[in-house]
Scaffold this motif. Structure first.
Motif, PDB file in Angstrom:
ATOM      1  N   MET A   1       0.840  -1.189   0.000  1.00 40.08           N
ATOM      2  CA  MET A   1       0.000   0.000   0.000  1.00 40.08           C
ATOM      3  C   MET A   1       0.881   1.247   0.000  1.00 40.08           C
ATOM      4  N   THR A   2       0.381   2.262  -0.696  1.00 41.14           N
ATOM      5  CA  THR A   2       1.102   3.534  -0.669  1.00 41.14           C
ATOM      6  C   THR A   2       0.816   4.226   0.660  1.00 41.14           C
ATOM      7  N   THR A   3       1.529   5.310   0.878  1.00 44.77           N
ATOM      8  CA  THR A   3       1.369   6.039   2.140  1.00 44.77           C
ATOM      9  C   THR A   3      -0.059   6.533   2.300  1.00 44.77           C
ATOM     10  N   LEU A   4      -0.625   7.076   1.197  1.00 39.85           N
ATOM     11  CA  LEU A   4      -2.002   7.576   1.254  1.00 39.85           C
ATOM     12  C   LEU A   4      -2.976   6.440   1.549  1.00 39.85           C
ATOM     13  N   GLN A   5      -2.802   5.327   0.856  1.00 44.47           N
ATOM     14  CA  GLN A   5      -3.691   4.194   1.091  1.00 44.47           C
ATOM     15  C   GLN A   5      -3.585   3.710   2.530  1.00 44.47           C
ATOM     16  N   LEU A   6      -2.378   3.677   3.046  1.00 38.58           N
ATOM     17  CA  LEU A   6      -2.173   3.212   4.412  1.00 38.58           C
ATOM     18  C   LEU A   6      -2.860   4.153   5.408  1.00 38.58           C
ATOM     19  N   GLU A   7      -2.725   5.462   5.186  1.00 39.39           N
ATOM     20  CA  GLU A   7      -3.362   6.437   6.085  1.00 39.39           C
ATOM     21  C   GLU A   7      -4.886   6.318   6.044  1.00 39.39           C
ATOM     22  N   VAL A   8      -5.421   6.170   4.826  1.00 33.26           N
ATOM     23  CA  VAL A   8      -6.880   6.025   4.700  1.00 33.26           C
ATOM     24  C   VAL A   8      -7.330   4.720   5.340  1.00 33.26           C
ATOM     25  N   PHE A   9      -6.588   3.652   5.095  1.00 30.96           N
ATOM     26  CA  PHE A   9      -6.916   2.354   5.683  1.00 30.96           C
ATOM     27  C   PHE A   9      -6.931   2.458   7.210  1.00 30.96           C
ATOM     28  N   GLU A  10      -5.895   3.074   7.787  1.00 34.15           N
ATOM     29  CA  GLU A  10      -5.830   3.205   9.254  1.00 34.15           C
ATOM     30  C   GLU A  10      -6.961   4.085   9.779  1.00 34.15           C
ATOM     31  N   ALA A  11      -7.343   5.124   9.006  1.00 36.94           N
ATOM     32  CA  ALA A  11      -8.448   5.984   9.444  1.00 36.94           C
ATOM     33  C   ALA A  11      -9.759   5.196   9.483  1.00 36.94           C
ATOM     34  N   PHE A  12      -9.991   4.393   8.446  1.00 36.28           N
ATOM     35  CA  PHE A  12     -11.210   3.581   8.441  1.00 36.28           C
ATOM     36  C   PHE A  12     -11.194   2.531   9.555  1.00 36.28           C
ATOM     37  N   ARG A  13     -10.037   1.934   9.788  1.00 39.86           N
ATOM     38  CA  ARG A  13      -9.941   0.927  10.839  1.00 39.86           C
ATOM     39  C   ARG A  13     -10.160   1.546  12.213  1.00 39.86           C
ATOM     40  N   LEU A  29      -9.961   5.245  -3.349  1.00 42.78           N
ATOM     41  CA  LEU A  29      -9.571   6.639  -3.164  1.00 42.78           C
ATOM     42  C   LEU A  29      -8.250   6.933  -3.870  1.00 42.78           C
ATOM     43  N   SER A  30      -7.320   6.013  -3.797  1.00 43.12           N
ATOM     44  CA  SER A  30      -6.029   6.182  -4.454  1.00 43.12           C
ATOM     45  C   SER A  30      -6.198   6.221  -5.971  1.00 43.12           C
ATOM     46  N   ALA A  31      -7.041   5.349  -6.519  1.00 39.77           N
ATOM     47  CA  ALA A  31      -7.289   5.335  -7.965  1.00 39.77           C
ATOM     48  C   ALA A  31      -7.968   6.625  -8.411  1.00 39.77           C
ATOM     49  N   SER A  32      -8.914   7.106  -7.632  1.00 39.34           N
ATOM     50  CA  SER A  32      -9.595   8.359  -7.965  1.00 39.34           C
ATOM     51  C   SER A  32      -8.627   9.526  -7.956  1.00 39.34           C
ATOM     52  N   LEU A  33      -7.763   9.553  -6.977  1.00 40.82           N
ATOM     53  CA  LEU A  33      -6.769  10.618  -6.885  1.00 40.82           C
ATOM     54  C   LEU A  33      -5.822  10.580  -8.081  1.00 40.82           C
ATOM     55  N   ALA A  34      -5.448   9.397  -8.514  1.00 38.63           N
ATOM     56  CA  ALA A  34      -4.564   9.262  -9.681  1.00 38.63           C
ATOM     57  C   ALA A  34      -5.248   9.797 -10.932  1.00 38.63           C
ATOM     58  N   ARG A  35      -6.559   9.498 -11.097  1.00 39.93           N
ATOM     59  CA  ARG A  35      -7.293  10.022 -12.255  1.00 39.93           C
ATOM     60  C   ARG A  35      -7.388  11.536 -12.211  1.00 39.93           C
ATOM     61  N   VAL A  36      -7.604  12.098 -11.039  1.00 38.16           N
ATOM     62  CA  VAL A  36      -7.682  13.554 -10.896  1.00 38.16           C
ATOM     63  C   VAL A  36      -6.351  14.199 -11.251  1.00 38.16           C
ATOM     64  N   GLU A  37      -5.252  13.619 -10.802  1.00 37.10           N
ATOM     65  CA  GLU A  37      -3.931  14.159 -11.108  1.00 37.10           C
ATOM     66  C   GLU A  37      -3.647  14.095 -12.600  1.00 37.10           C
ATOM     67  N   ASP A  38      -4.033  12.984 -13.266  1.00 36.33           N
ATOM     68  CA  ASP A  38      -3.837  12.868 -14.712  1.00 36.33           C
ATOM     69  C   ASP A  38      -4.645  13.925 -15.454  1.00 36.33           C
ATOM     70  N   THR A  39      -5.878  14.115 -15.027  1.00 37.98           N
ATOM     71  CA  THR A  39      -6.733  15.111 -15.662  1.00 37.98           C
ATOM     72  C   THR A  39      -6.178  16.512 -15.461  1.00 37.98           C
ATOM     73  N   ALA A  40      -5.661  16.798 -14.296  1.00 41.07           N
ATOM     74  CA  ALA A  40      -5.087  18.122 -14.021  1.00 41.07           C
ATOM     75  C   ALA A  40      -3.873  18.365 -14.901  1.00 41.07           C
TER      76      ALA A  40
END
Length: 96
Positions: A1-13, A29-40
């Motif tokens: 998991m990336t850092t963002l995924q790990l933080e989100v995972f820990e927040a949900f847990r 959430l990580s996939a959505s963020l990647a799509r947003v960055e590509d679009t930007a």
């Protein structure tokens, strides 16, 4: 998991979301963020192309304005000569 995924995972847990659902949510959430960055990134390149097109249009408009100013100067001189001729004819008519 990336850092963002790990933080989100820990927040949900931390709010007692089951592990499988927390992992899926973090991945989504990580996939959505990647799509947003590509679009930007694509948006910036499109914006730069639009700015270049606008600069070209402004340049051509400036050249047209310079040409119009040159023609306007010629028309002013012509108008001055015509007015001088009319004034001369009026003085000549009244001074006889």
């Amino acid at each position: 998991m990336t850092t963002l995924q790990l933080e989100v995972f820990e927040a949900f847990r931390s709010i007692d979301v089951p592990e499988d659902k927390a992992a899926k949510a973090a991945a989504a959430l990580s996939a959505s963020l990647a799509r947003v960055e590509d679009t930007a990134d694509k948006g910036f390149s499109k914006r730069d192309a639009d700015i270049d097109a606008i600069r070209k249009d402004v340049g051509s408009i400036m050249l047209d304005v310079v040409a119009i100013k040159g023609e306007q100067a010629t028309v002013r001189w012509m108008l001055g000569f015509v007015l001088a001729g009319i004034v001369t004819l009026i003085f000549k008519a009244f001074l006889r």
